[in-house]
Write a protein that holds these residues in place. Structure first.
Motif, PDB file in Angstrom:
ATOM      1  N   LYS A 199      -1.735   4.473  -2.944  1.00 26.58           N
ATOM      2  CA  LYS A 199      -1.500   4.076  -1.442  1.00 26.58           C
ATOM      3  C   LYS A 199      -0.386   3.017  -1.575  1.00 26.58           C
ATOM      4  N   LEU A 200      -0.065   2.562  -2.723  1.00 26.87           N
ATOM      5  CA  LEU A 200       0.990   1.731  -2.853  1.00 26.87           C
ATOM      6  C   LEU A 200       2.449   2.382  -2.625  1.00 26.87           C
ATOM      7  N   LYS A 201       2.687   3.445  -2.654  1.00 23.17           N
ATOM      8  CA  LYS A 201       3.885   4.057  -2.503  1.00 23.17           C
ATOM      9  C   LYS A 201       4.757   3.958  -1.283  1.00 23.17           C
ATOM     10  N   ASN A 202       4.146   3.650  -0.237  1.00 26.85           N
ATOM     11  CA  ASN A 202       4.741   3.524   1.054  1.00 26.85           C
ATOM     12  C   ASN A 202       4.813   1.950   1.518  1.00 26.85           C
ATOM     13  N   THR A 203       4.371   1.002   0.268  1.00 29.33           N
ATOM     14  CA  THR A 203       4.497  -0.406   0.694  1.00 29.33           C
ATOM     15  C   THR A 203       5.690  -1.213   0.357  1.00 29.33           C
ATOM     16  N   GLY A 204       6.358  -0.468  -0.893  1.00 28.09           N
ATOM     17  CA  GLY A 204       7.352  -1.202  -1.552  1.00 28.09           C
ATOM     18  C   GLY A 204       6.679  -2.336  -2.724  1.00 28.09           C
ATOM     19  N   ALA A 205       5.582  -2.243  -2.994  1.00 33.31           N
ATOM     20  CA  ALA A 205       4.900  -3.595  -3.638  1.00 33.31           C
ATOM     21  C   ALA A 205       5.236  -2.948  -5.039  1.00 33.31           C
TER      22      ALA A 205
END
Length: 275
Positions: free
Chosen positions: A127-133
């Motif tokens: 789920k990190l992929k869309n946050t840029g984190a």
């Protein structure tokens, strides 16, 4: 210009910080921005990334509040429970905060060497992929086989390995660690912090020459475009001063060109953490 990509702040609590054992008694006290600001002034450090020490959402708030108050704190690496059903909401919440640059979990403290490969954990990381984190990987070197399998699953995720994956410098072991670090470094979405070395060596007797074979493996594997400087202050103080840590990195950087030194000391950090 130098950006220190790895340091901590805390109000010392013997329960929360039970990892600070008797050998590390020198850091059983509070460490706050006022302490670090003076250190940075002495050594001409531009700014830093503050990294979580407690695995709580309260820790995120603590570090983000400090970053808002002190402009030399350029970003925060926080924590969320990636196995939680609420992880999506938490990531969306923090994605609205420009100072939250990424996350990590203290995987080195997990008894299960395949913790990174748990389905519930993998689901959260996806789920990190869309946050840029960024996701920072904190492991001991014997956990690197799982790290290699883990990073293969997320080719578009930006990873940073903390403390060179803690090689066994004190014992002088290098070959198996180096083999796995080279394999991991083939994945160009993975970078590595040149940090945490003196606390993996003998606290009292380490010398720079003891550390250089390990740092040179990282340089050879990741190249100057994917390495960053970190002090691991105040943890480093159990084995040496901030000046000693910085001097080790400067000695290492002596073999680099001017442009490569700029990458190592600040430009790579600016890119990875969007500073």
């Amino acid at each position: 210009m130098i950006i220190d990509t790895h340091q901590h702040f805390w109000y010392y609590n013997p329960v929360n910080h039970d990892w600070i054992d008797d050998e590390m008694a020198a850091i059983r006290r509070d460490f706050l921005p006022e302490d670090l600001k003076q250190v940075y002034k002495e050594h001409d450090i531009t700014g830093c990334i503050a990294v979580q020490a407690d695995q709580t959402l309260e820790e995120n708030s603590f570090l983000l509040n400090l970053a808002h108050k002190h402009d030399f704190i350029k970003g925060v690496i926080g924590w969320v429970d990636f196995q939680s059903d609420s992880v999506q909401n938490e990531l969306e919440y923090y994605a609205e905060m420009p100072l939250m640059k990424g996350y990590r979990h203290v995987v080195q403290g997990e008894p299960d060497n395949s913790f990174l490969l748990r389905k519930s954990f993998l689901n959260g990381i996806s789920k990190l992929k869309n946050t840029g984190a960024v996701y920072e990987i904190l492991v001991f070197s014997h956990q690197l086989p799982a790290v290699l399998e883990f990073i293969k699953l997320f080719p578009e995720q930006q990873f940073v390995i903390d403390h060179m994956a803690k090689p066994y410098i004190k014992e002088g072991y290098i070959d198996s660690w180096a083999l796995l670090m080279r394999a991991i470094a083939k994945h160009e979405n993975v970078s590595c912090k040149i940090s945490g070395m003196i606390t993996e060596a003998d606290y009292k007797t380490w010398k720079t020459i003891d550390l250089m074979p390990y740092v040179n493996v990282v340089l050879e594997a990741f190249g100057p475009q994917r390495i960053v400087y970190g002090s691991d202050w105040p943890v480093c103080l159990v084995a040496g001063s901030y000046a000693q840590v910085l001097n080790v990195s400067r000695d290492f950087a002596g073999q680099l060109s001017k442009e490569e030194r700029e990458l190592f000391f600040y430009k790579n950090a600016q890119r990875i953490y969007t500073i």
